[in-house]
Design an enzyme around this catalytic site. Structure first.
Site, PDB file in Angstrom:
ATOM      1  N   LYS A  74       7.491  -1.423  -0.964  1.00  0.00           N
ATOM      2  CA  LYS A  74       7.535  -1.136  -2.402  1.00  0.00           C
ATOM      3  C   LYS A  74       8.863  -0.500  -2.790  1.00  0.00           C
ATOM      4  CE  LYS A  74       3.672   1.246  -2.181  1.00  0.00           C
ATOM      5  NZ  LYS A  74       3.227   0.924  -0.821  1.00  0.00           N
ATOM      6  N   THR A  75       9.301   0.481  -2.022  1.00  0.00           N
ATOM      7  CA  THR A  75      10.588   1.127  -2.300  1.00  0.00           C
ATOM      8  C   THR A  75      11.729   0.133  -2.153  1.00  0.00           C
ATOM      9  OG1 THR A  75       9.710   3.234  -1.491  1.00  0.00           O
ATOM     10  CG2 THR A  75      12.100   3.028  -1.653  1.00  0.00           C
ATOM     11  N   ASP A 119       7.840   7.389  -6.615  1.00  0.00           N
ATOM     12  CA  ASP A 119       6.921   7.027  -5.534  1.00  0.00           C
ATOM     13  C   ASP A 119       5.628   7.835  -5.665  1.00  0.00           C
ATOM     14  OD1 ASP A 119       6.068   5.682  -3.322  1.00  0.00           O
ATOM     15  OD2 ASP A 119       7.184   6.906  -1.879  1.00  0.00           O
ATOM     16  N   THR A 168      -0.098   3.805  -3.657  1.00  0.00           N
ATOM     17  CA  THR A 168      -1.034   3.269  -2.679  1.00  0.00           C
ATOM     18  C   THR A 168      -2.463   3.313  -3.223  1.00  0.00           C
ATOM     19  OG1 THR A 168      -1.183   5.472  -1.672  1.00  0.00           O
ATOM     20  CG2 THR A 168       0.393   3.928  -0.712  1.00  0.00           C
ATOM     21  N   ARG A 227       7.053  -1.546   8.273  1.00  0.00           N
ATOM     22  CA  ARG A 227       7.466  -0.225   8.747  1.00  0.00           C
ATOM     23  C   ARG A 227       6.985   0.016  10.167  1.00  0.00           C
ATOM     24  NH1 ARG A 227       5.602   4.321   4.940  1.00  0.00           N
ATOM     25  NH2 ARG A 227       7.239   3.407   3.644  1.00  0.00           N
TER      26      ARG A 227
END
Length: 357
Positions: A74-75, A119, A168, A227
């Site tokens: 997302k980032t 975020d 999230t 990740r």
């Protein structure tokens, strides 16, 4: 004579340098363009359309909301959108914004068309969230000066910016805030082939000698999350350097990941403890989350947010009104017989049945 500024203590200087190097290193693994970002085809297509349309009209993008499990990019997508638009992006996290003045400082520091990335936006305090309404719609913000009888409101005009929120927990965002985002994009877990592409790129950046079979082993055990894949690649690289010939082969990757108790399906030690607890100790369920947390010595929030999404997505676990239950797939995984097509209930042999059957 000018007084010399004392040098920082060696420990602090070294730590600071290491932190800066680590941040720069993390940034190198992030793709900078849509072409470098594998997977999430539908999401990328939508974002590319809005970026191209805004570029042709020479106006700021509408506000974007990116949702999905942690570690899916997302980032990274927020930065890619800003880069594609040729604008600056300022990033922050919702828990850091504690008072309206913090938000005002972030917004007034933007230029026309810039991006503000928040975020975990579902964790914004209610008071801050209400200030965002006018900022997102009218590009103004009202700040209260002083208190009591002398209190007054000052209106600040803001540049036309784009807010990109990442969460999230989309359901935890209030309806008024969620409705102010023009485009909602949900990211899903990645296919193994896409993770292999990500690992190939990361391997080139990290200068990892690898074989395709070795990267496949890492990819299929990464829980569909880039990740996790990159973190596992670093571990396998270190393992190969110390225990092998510095080359990530299939055998080396298997040995390295088995040392972390990660099996071929991507289940780690805690995943297996949760499933085995429900299956063996509680007959397959249903069993409450609190009971599971006590049995495996883990926080309820951690089980619910970190472990359960993957287990449910892969078909090992089910949530019901009565509690958590395991599936036939879990029974087969642990070699237990007795579910007989009824998830969560181990069949007990009756008076007329052979207990060995």
């Amino acid at each position: 004579m000018a007084k010399e500024t004392p040098a920082p203590p060696p420990e602090r200087f070294i730590t600071s340098q290491m932190n800066r190097r680590e941040e720069a290193f993390e940034a190198t693994l992030r793709p900078q363009r849509f072409e470098e970002f594998p997977g999430q085809v539908r999401v990328k297509e939508r974002l590319q359309i809005v970026v191209q349309a805004a570029t042709e009209r020479d106006e700021p993008l509408g506000h974007l909301l990116l949702s999905g499990p942690p570690g899916l990019g997302k980032t990274t997508l927020a930065y890619i959108v800003a880069n594609s638009r040729g604008k600056a992006i300022k990033a922050t996290s919702a828990p850091v914004i504690e008072k309206p003045g913090d938000l005002a400082g972030l917004l007034t520091g933007l230029q026309d068309g810039d991006f503000l990335f928040i975020d975990e936006i579902h964790r914004l305090p209610t008071a801050i969230e209400e200030y965002l309404y006018s900022a997102m719609e009218d590009f103004v913000i009202d700040i209260m000066i002083d208190q009591g009888a002398g209190a007054r409101s000052v209106r600040l005009n803001l540049p036309r910016f784009t807010l990109v929120g990442a969460t999230t927990r989309q359901g935890s965002i209030s309806a008024p805030l969620r409705s102010r985002f023009g485009l909602h994009c949900r990211l899903d877990y990645y296919r193994v082939a896409d993770l292999e592409t990500i690992l190939e790129r990361s391997g080139r950046i990290l200068d990892v000698k690898s074989q395709k079979e070795g990267l496949f082993e890492v990819a299929r055990r990464s829980r569909g999350t880039p990740r996790i894949a990159n973190n596992l690649l670093r571990w396998v690289r270190d393992f190969a350097q110390v225990r092998a010939e510095k080359t990530v082969t299939a055998a080396v990757a298997k040995a390295a990941l088995e040392m972390l108790d990660i099996d071929e399906s991507g289940l780690d030690e805690m995943d297996k403890r949760i499933l085995e607890t429900i299956l063996v100790k509680f007959g397959g369920g249903p069993v409450g989350l609190k009971t599971i947390a006590v049995a495996v010595s883990e926080e309820m929030a951690t089980i619910e947010e970190v472990y359960e999404p993957f287990l449910i997505q892969e078909g090992y676990l089910m949530r019901t009104a009565q509690g958590r239950v395991v599936t036939e797939k879990t029974a087969r995984r642990f070699g237990v017989k007795g579910l007989r097509g009824r998830p969560g209930r181990l069949s007990q042999p009756t008076l007329f049945e052979d207990s060995s059957s």
